[in-house]
Scaffold this active site. Structure first.
Site, PDB file in Angstrom:
ATOM      1  CG  ASN A  81      47.315  35.929 -30.319  1.00 11.21           C
ATOM      2  OD1 ASN A  81      47.814  36.429 -29.320  1.00 11.21           O
ATOM      3  ND2 ASN A  81      47.490  36.442 -31.528  1.00 11.21           N
ATOM      4  CB  SER A 138      45.458  41.735 -20.676  1.00  8.72           C
ATOM      5  OG  SER A 138      46.117  42.895 -20.212  1.00  8.72           O
ATOM      6  CE1 TYR A 183      43.149  44.047 -25.107  1.00  9.15           C
ATOM      7  CE2 TYR A 183      44.167  44.715 -23.041  1.00  9.15           C
ATOM      8  CZ  TYR A 183      44.133  43.890 -24.140  1.00  9.15           C
ATOM      9  OH  TYR A 183      45.068  42.897 -24.287  1.00  9.15           O
ATOM     10  CE  LYS A 215      42.474  40.561 -24.489  1.00 14.27           C
ATOM     11  NZ  LYS A 215      42.659  39.356 -25.309  1.00 14.27           N
ATOM     12  CB  THR A 232      52.066  43.983 -29.332  1.00 18.80           C
ATOM     13  OG1 THR A 232      51.036  44.537 -28.506  1.00 18.80           O
ATOM     14  CG2 THR A 232      52.698  42.794 -28.615  1.00 18.80           C
TER      15      THR A 232
END
Length: 270
Positions: free
Chosen positions: A94, A151, A186, A190, A221
């Site tokens: 994670n 994601s 990002y 991913k 988050t």
């Protein structure tokens, strides 16, 4: 201990990681959940909070220090799990991060390099190193599973069809282009993580290891430094939704989808 699954959740003291630990702790199934955190103090604080939120449990939560970008930390973790438990049943990869904001703070080639290098170091390379180190312990499990938290932004299909609001805005001609919330470093990392999962699935299928990518959805988050409250205003869901999804996978309810990127609705398009 033999009747409890040993589950390691990296980045387990906050965000989706914390909600995963909480969901497993509240489960009817019994687990030993290793809450991985770069700081043991933060892990202890998170466990205290968790136990105030979940009054009864068949499981136990154990704080364990891990910085996946530190090879010494990884090896120490490996030795600690081996000496205490002798195996690892489920690895939930994670821990991750988004560093695209660096490119706004440093609108230079150096900013691009820093954002991409750190994104790949944490989200891909370090995740791969940790997984590689722990494989011998995972292979000692009777029901081994490896989860990689990815994601919706990793999907080429989603992004190419401009299903994401931040990618649907018109782009003006000329250079430089105005900054947008595209999360390109990002997203790219991913997508790389998805390929990493596919390769681990290919490697370990003969060993009976079930491997997944988990796409928790758009959740509130602090991943990108935007802030949970602002993300909620943008329509983000509660992080507990991600924890519940990961719990289902850990406990075998999505085994038919091994080797795929899965979300709460089913299989995420590549």
């Amino acid at each position: 201990m033999a009747d409890k699954s040993i589950v390691l959740v990296t980045g387990g003291n906050t965000g989706i990681g914390y909600e995963t630990v909480k969901a497993l702790y509240a489960s009817f199934d019994a687990h030993v959940v290793l809450m991985g955190s770069r700081s043991l103090d933060r892990a202890h604080a998170a466990i205290e909070k968790l136990q105030s939120e979940v009054s009864q449990s068949q499981s136990e939560v154990v704080p364990i220090q891990i910085d996946i970008e530190d090879d010494t930390s990884i090896e120490k973790l490996n030795q600690e799990i081996e000496s205490k438990y002798g195996r690892l049943d489920i690895l939930v990869n994670n821990a991750g991060g988004s560093y695209d904001a660096v490119m706004s703070e440093k609108p230079t080639v150096a900013g691009i390099r820093e954002a991409f290098d750190h994104s790949y170091s944490l989200n891909v390379t370090s995740t791969h190193v940790l997984t590689s180190t722990l494989i011998p312990l995972i292979l000692k499990s009777s029901q081994p599973r490896i989860l990689f938290v990815t994601s919706g932004l990793s999907s080429l299909d989603n992004c190419s069809n401009a299903r994401l609001p931040t990618l649907a805005a018109p782009i003006p001609k000329g250079w430089p282009k105005p900054p947008v919330l595209s999360q390109i470093a990002y997203r790219s990392s991913k997508t790389g993580l998805n390929m990493l999962m596919l390769e681990w699935q290919r490697f370990l299928k003969v060993d009976g290891v079930k491997v997944f990518c988990i796409s928790p959805g758009f959740l509130a988050t602090n991943l990108a430094g935007i802030g949970a409250e602002k993300l909620r205003q943008m329509g983000a869901g509660d992080p507990s939704l991600g924890g519940a999804l990961i719990k289902h996978v850990v406990e075998g309810k999505r085994d038919a989808d091994a080797g795929k990127v899965i979300n709460a609705q089913g299989v995420q398009p590549w």
